[in-house]
Each structure stands twice: as C-alpha cells, then as structure tokens.
Design an enzyme around this catalytic site. Structure first.
Site, mmCIF file in Angstrom:
data_model
loop_
_atom_site.group_PDB
_atom_site.id
_atom_site.type_symbol
_atom_site.label_atom_id
_atom_site.label_comp_id
_atom_site.label_asym_id
_atom_site.label_seq_id
_atom_site.Cartn_x
_atom_site.Cartn_y
_atom_site.Cartn_z
ATOM 1 N N GLU A 25 93.858 41.797 27.993
ATOM 2 C CA GLU A 25 93.266 40.891 26.992
ATOM 3 C C GLU A 25 94.084 40.858 25.689
ATOM 4 O OE1 GLU A 25 90.333 42.015 24.229
ATOM 5 O OE2 GLU A 25 89.779 43.837 25.308
ATOM 6 N N LYS A 160 81.852 52.113 23.216
ATOM 7 C CA LYS A 160 81.709 52.897 21.990
ATOM 8 C C LYS A 160 80.247 52.965 21.607
ATOM 9 C CE LYS A 160 86.021 51.924 19.681
ATOM 10 N NZ LYS A 160 86.576 50.760 20.375
HETATM 11 N N1 PSU Z 1 85.179 47.113 21.894
HETATM 12 C C1 PSU Z 1 86.215 47.954 21.718
HETATM 13 N N2 PSU Z 1 87.448 47.434 21.499
HETATM 14 C C2 PSU Z 1 87.672 46.079 21.453
HETATM 15 C C3 PSU Z 1 86.569 45.209 21.665
HETATM 16 C C4 PSU Z 1 85.353 45.762 21.868
HETATM 17 O O1 PSU Z 1 86.034 49.166 21.767
HETATM 18 O O2 PSU Z 1 88.812 45.649 21.239
HETATM 19 C C5 PSU Z 1 86.803 43.724 21.654
HETATM 20 C C6 PSU Z 1 87.002 43.210 23.091
HETATM 21 O O3 PSU Z 1 87.900 42.113 23.072
HETATM 22 C C7 PSU Z 1 85.610 42.742 23.474
HETATM 23 C C8 PSU Z 1 85.133 42.158 22.156
HETATM 24 O O4 PSU Z 1 85.592 41.797 24.511
HETATM 25 O O5 PSU Z 1 85.636 43.060 21.171
HETATM 26 C C9 PSU Z 1 83.642 42.051 22.102
HETATM 27 O O6 PSU Z 1 83.273 41.330 20.973
HETATM 28 P P1 PSU Z 1 81.765 40.847 20.806
HETATM 29 O O7 PSU Z 1 80.983 42.132 20.662
HETATM 30 O O8 PSU Z 1 81.753 40.020 19.567
HETATM 31 O O9 PSU Z 1 81.406 40.089 22.044
#
Ligand code: PSU
Ligand code: MN
Length: 301
Positions: A25, A160
C-alpha cells in the site's frame, strides 16, 4: 481489464507468467512514516519481496490511474509529497479517477485495486479497525468492510491499540472475515506480540494459509482474510511505554478535536514522536517481516 487500471510492465509480466505477486500500500508511505525513511522502506519492501520470490506491486492512484506497480520515481514522489497527497480509501477512488488526481491508497483502496489486477496477497504494517469510542463516534475503518467483500488476503502485524481490539475482532466475526495468527494463538498488537485477545485460527506454515485462501476462492466467497504476523521479538517494544504513548496521543486528538480520516495519521505521527522515533524502527521491521511472509504465501498459492 478495467479501463482505469494501469499495471506496470514488471507486474504484468509476473502475472502473465503465473509468478507470485504481492500488493503493497501507499498510505503507509505518504501518511504513515516520515521522509526519507518512508521511501527507503517502500523500496526495501520491494527488494525484500523479490528476494523472497515475489514481484511487488506497490499501489497508488497517479494522475487518475489506478496503478498496480510504481516506478522508483513515483515512490519517491509519494514519499516527498507526504500528507499533501490525498489519503485514498474506497469512497475517494471515483473522485480521484474523475479528476485525474493522485492518491495514496489505504488498505481498503489497495485491496480494491489489487483485486482488479488479479493480485491475491497484500502485505502492510497495520490495518484500520474499530476505533475506541466507536459506540458513539461510529468510527469504523473502511478497511473492515473491504476485508468482508474483496478477495485479497492481508498480512499485517495485528492492530494498534489506538483501536478497540475487542470490538475490531467482533466486527470481523460479524462480517465473516477469518483472522489467522501466524505462529501464534494471540492477536498481535503491532508494536507488541501480545494483546490478550485470541485469533480465530493459528497457522504455522505459509502453505496452510494458502490452502485456506484457496478454499475460500473455491467456495465462491467474495471476502478476504486477515493474516496477523507478530513483530519479531528483537524489535518488539515495551508494552507500558507504547501504551502510555497511545493514551497520550488519544488524549491530544480528543482535545484538538481531530476526527474522520485525519485521526489515524495523527495518532501514528504522535506515537512516533512520543516514543522518540523508536517506534519507527519497529514499524519498519514489522513491515519487512510481513513482506517476507506474504511473499511465501503468494508462492504457496
Ligand atoms: N494503521 C497503522 N498504520 C497505517 C495505517 C493504519 O498502524 O499506516 C493506515 C493504513 O493505510 C490503513 C489506514 O488502511 O491507515 C486506515 O485509515 P482509516 O482508519 O482512516 O480507515
Ligand atoms: Mn475512520
């Protein structure tokens, strides 16, 4: 092939020859790590995939094209641009395509583009999930429903504890997403190997994971799978230290009223600052560890 999809020549060749391919990604590049470590890590992930027998397809939206496979220049551009590039999840893709714009793809958006390209395995660091307090904010990452609907297996280091891990597992169960622990019975919590929560299935070999993915496809299920791979022991962090940083980051987000798509990048950046950069070193190592496992699963498929 979808008219908006652009597969790089290297990725296309690997797909044509039936060689293993893994998706990577790009939100992690632009929004998840600082420059220049983000670019170095992205390039190192590509090299690590190749060393483990898989062709890497780093995914992003560039000039309105859904790109599977980026050039080094494109990765450098996304890393340098950082948060000025749009963080692109499912809902954002149509608008970015229509506008001919750029976007760094989240897990959800990367899964969509990987599936279009015929890529079935994807390695990342952490996935989005059900946030703490979701019972009032309704903040549930679009990554969750993508895992329910799109046939791509995502290898991550768990989630996390900026998220509510219990609610995240409940949501995945409701949506019918199998959660696999690779070499563990316990859901890893990204920086640490333990969380106190159990996974649905423990698997110890890439072939076992590949067999489950294959069965899922043969049964005509349209959803994906979450493969959680604990951070290597030597890079795992002290739980009380990381928990304290997470608590403080959550407090600051609340005080500053950070919401919506900004919350995850905000928390990640604050945790990195509060742990004096140690968390970044761990983050890089766990991503590489996931790339190695994803490459082996793709090869076993
Ligand atoms: N959690 C992490 N590292 C990340 C992300 C989430 O520990 O880099 C990033 C990923 O790209 C994930 C996105 O798909 O954040 C999720 O964002 P949201 O919670 O806004 O959907
Ligand atoms: Mn959200």
């Amino acid at each position: 092939m979808n008219m908006h999809l652009q597969i790089s020549p290297k990725v296309q060749k690997a797909l044509d020859e039936g060689r293993p391919v893994i998706a990577l990604e790009s939100t992690i590049i632009s929004h998840g790590m600082p420059y220049p470590q983000n670019v170095e890590t992205a390039l190192l992930c590509e090299r690590t995939a190749r060393e483990n027998g898989a062709e890497p397809a780093t995914i992003a939206v560039i000039g309105g094209k859904l790109c599977a496979g980026l050039t080094e220049e494109q990765i450098e551009y996304l890393g340098k641009a950082g948060t000025s590039v749009a963080k692109a999840s499912r809902r954002d893709l149509p608008v970015l395509v229509a506008r001919g714009a750029d976007g760094a793809t989240t897990v959800a958006a990367t899964m969509i583009i990987a599936a279009m390209a015929g890529i079935r395995v994807f390695a990342t660091g952490g996935v989005g999930g059900v946030h703490r307090g979701a019972e009032t904010t309704m903040d549930i990452s679009a990554d969750m429903d993508e895992l329910a609907n799109t046939p791509v297996a995502v290898v991550c280091a768990g989630a996390k504890s900026i998220l509510d891990l219990g609610l995240t597992l409940e949501y995945l169960e409701t949506k019918g997403v199998p959660v696999v622990g690779f070499g563990t019975d316990e859901l890893p919590a990204f920086y640490t190997r333990e969380s106190g929560f159990s996974v649905d299935y423990r698997m110890d070999k890439p072939e076992e994971v590949a067999a489950a993915i294959r069965a899922q496809r043969e049964m005509g299920y349209h959803g994906g799978m979450l493969i959680t791979n604990p951070i290597p022991e030597e890079y795992s962090m002290d739980k009380s230290r990381i928990d304290a940083a997470i608590e403080q980051a959550l407090r600051e987000a609340d005080e500053q009223g950070v919401k919506g798509k900004k919350i995850t990048p905000f928390l990640l950046a604050r945790i990195k600052d509060l742990t004096g950069g140690d968390s970044l070193a761990s983050n890089i190592q766990l991503v590489l560890n996931n790339v190695r496992l994803a490459s082996k699963i793709a090869a076993a498929l």
